[in-house]
Design a protein around this motif. Structure first.
Motif, PDB file in Angstrom:
ATOM      1  N   VAL A 129       0.834  -1.207   0.000  1.00 37.08           N
ATOM      2  CA  VAL A 129       0.000   0.000   0.000  1.00 37.08           C
ATOM      3  C   VAL A 129       0.866   1.253   0.000  1.00 37.08           C
ATOM      4  O   VAL A 129       0.586   2.219  -0.719  1.00 37.08           O
ATOM      5  N   GLY A 132       2.468   1.336  -3.593  1.00 34.94           N
ATOM      6  CA  GLY A 132       1.515   1.374  -4.702  1.00 34.94           C
ATOM      7  C   GLY A 132       0.511   2.506  -4.624  1.00 34.94           C
ATOM      8  O   GLY A 132       0.119   3.053  -5.658  1.00 34.94           O
ATOM      9  N   ARG A 133       0.089   2.861  -3.411  1.00 34.20           N
ATOM     10  CA  ARG A 133      -0.919   3.923  -3.246  1.00 34.20           C
ATOM     11  C   ARG A 133      -0.503   4.854  -2.108  1.00 34.20           C
ATOM     12  O   ARG A 133      -1.165   4.919  -1.061  1.00 34.20           O
ATOM     13  N   PRO A 134       0.581   5.570  -2.280  1.00 34.02           N
ATOM     14  CA  PRO A 134       1.116   6.389  -1.177  1.00 34.02           C
ATOM     15  C   PRO A 134       0.166   7.482  -0.705  1.00 34.02           C
ATOM     16  O   PRO A 134       0.153   7.815   0.492  1.00 34.02           O
ATOM     17  N   LEU A 135      -0.620   8.037  -1.609  1.00 37.32           N
ATOM     18  CA  LEU A 135      -1.536   9.110  -1.221  1.00 37.32           C
ATOM     19  C   LEU A 135      -2.684   8.594  -0.356  1.00 37.32           C
ATOM     20  O   LEU A 135      -3.227   9.340   0.472  1.00 37.32           O
ATOM     21  N   HIS A 136      -3.055   7.335  -0.543  1.00 37.85           N
ATOM     22  CA  HIS A 136      -4.152   6.755   0.232  1.00 37.85           C
ATOM     23  C   HIS A 136      -3.665   6.006   1.470  1.00 37.85           C
ATOM     24  O   HIS A 136      -4.482   5.510   2.248  1.00 37.85           O
ATOM     25  N   TYR A 137      -2.353   5.919   1.635  1.00 36.38           N
ATOM     26  CA  TYR A 137      -1.791   5.120   2.727  1.00 36.38           C
ATOM     27  C   TYR A 137      -2.299   5.560   4.105  1.00 36.38           C
ATOM     28  O   TYR A 137      -2.706   4.715   4.908  1.00 36.38           O
ATOM     29  N   LEU A 140      -5.884   4.170   4.406  1.00 33.50           N
ATOM     30  CA  LEU A 140      -6.053   2.721   4.330  1.00 33.50           C
ATOM     31  C   LEU A 140      -5.364   1.980   5.471  1.00 33.50           C
ATOM     32  O   LEU A 140      -5.861   0.957   5.941  1.00 33.50           O
ATOM     33  N   ALA A 229       4.328  -1.445  -9.233  1.00 27.64           N
ATOM     34  CA  ALA A 229       4.289  -0.009  -8.932  1.00 27.64           C
ATOM     35  C   ALA A 229       5.665   0.624  -9.106  1.00 27.64           C
ATOM     36  O   ALA A 229       5.782   1.745  -9.625  1.00 27.64           O
TER      37      ALA A 229
END
Length: 320
Positions: A129, A132-137, A140, A229
């Motif tokens: 996470v 792959g999705r640092p802005l949503h880390y 999440l 990613a």
């Protein structure tokens, strides 16, 4: 061994078993204490220091470091579950262990191993996470979710490992008191049972495949997402930096699963070709090596922890 017919030498489960340590080595195994003793001490000091640093430094109260603290606590318990008894056997020779204590040790060894494997999977998901999705880390992965994950791992381990001692406790007759091992491993105790042990063998195999197998698949999938990613990043520097956040975790995974794989393969497929002392040595290394190495890996490679440890040591030196 699937079934052993009763004989005149059988008896009801004894008040205690005798742990022999490394079969065939006799008093020479005392020299192994010079290797396993420092490993156990390093596991105690290293994981204790990690837990202390994470606890006292509020800047480390983040999901990644809380997962690391969970790993350190598991390692501390895993090393302690066999360390004292192991060193006593190596130094002093064969030692008695009460029947109930043997079953308790069996439970904790296998339960904490299952927890450690689950924590490594959780850490792999955390890294997937983060990369792959640092802005949503931050949304999440939260401290509350890390706490729920740790609780779920503990409950899962209890649920799946409780049958181990129960499956042994159902037997009334044993053919010997001597366990040719350094601790109360499930299959080492089952070898002494008089009766049909098919359920024990099948459950041990199913548990190994279900726990480690599922966790390894999950870890592999997480690193597949991480690789995907990383390869999409525009520059080599960005790719190196992103992948660098995972190197400590990769080292810890290798330290845990590689000895475990060798131990499992020699037990399942090399029972008649690999000497018994090798089986026992591999199983001890599997349980003591990761707890000793993990704090070194994270202490050296994680900047925040390294800096905090150096600050603590510098402060203590200044006091003297």
């Amino acid at each position: 061994m699937v079934e052993t017919p009763p004989s005149n030498s059988t008896f009801l489960h004894p008040p205690f078993f005798i742990l022999t340590g490394i079969p065939g080595l006799g008093r020479a195994q005392a020299w192994l204490a010079l290797m396993f003793g420092p490993m156990y001490l390093l596991a105690l000091l290293g994981n204790g220091a990690l837990l202390t640093v994470v606890r006292v430094d509020s800047t480390l109260h983040q999901p990644m470091f809380l997962l690391l603290a969970t790993l350190a606590a598991t390692d501390l318990g895993l090393a302690t579950s066999i360390g004292p008894a192991l060193l006593a056997v190596l130094w002093l020779g064969p030692r008695p262990i009460p029947y109930a204590a043997c079953l308790v040790q069996m439970f904790f060894v296998h339960a904490l191993t299952a927890v450690e494997s689950g924590v490594l999977l959780a850490m792999a998901c955390d890294r997937a996470v983060a990369v792959g999705r640092p802005l949503h880390y931050p949304v999440l992965v939260t401290k509350a979710r890390v706490g729920y994950a740790a609780l779920a791992l503990a409950l899962k381990a209890i649920a799946i490992v409780v049958p181990f001692p129960l499956l042994v406790a159902r037997f009334e007759h044993f053919c010997a008191e001597t366990i040719r091992h350094a601790y109360c491993a499930h299959m080492a105790v089952v070898e002494l049972v008089v009766g049909n042990t098919r359920a024990n063998n099948l459950y041990g195999l199913a548990l190994s495949l279900a726990v480690s197998g599922v966790d390894i698949v999950g870890i592999t999938g997480s690193y597949g997402l991480i690789a995907h990613a990383v390869l999409r990043l525009p520059t080599r520097e960005a790719r190196a930096k992103a992948f660098g956040t995972c190197t400590s975790h990769i080292c810890v995974i290798l330290a845990f699963y590689v000895p475990g794989l060798f131990s499992y393969l020699t037990h399942r497929f090399g029972r008649h070709t690999v000497p018994k002392p090798v089986h026992v040595l591999l199983s001890i290394i599997y349980l003591l090596l990761p707890p000793a190495l993990n704090p070194l890996i994270y202490g050296v490679r994680t900047k925040q922890i390294r800096e905090r440890l150096l600050e603590t040591l510098t402060f203590r030196k200044a006091q003297f």
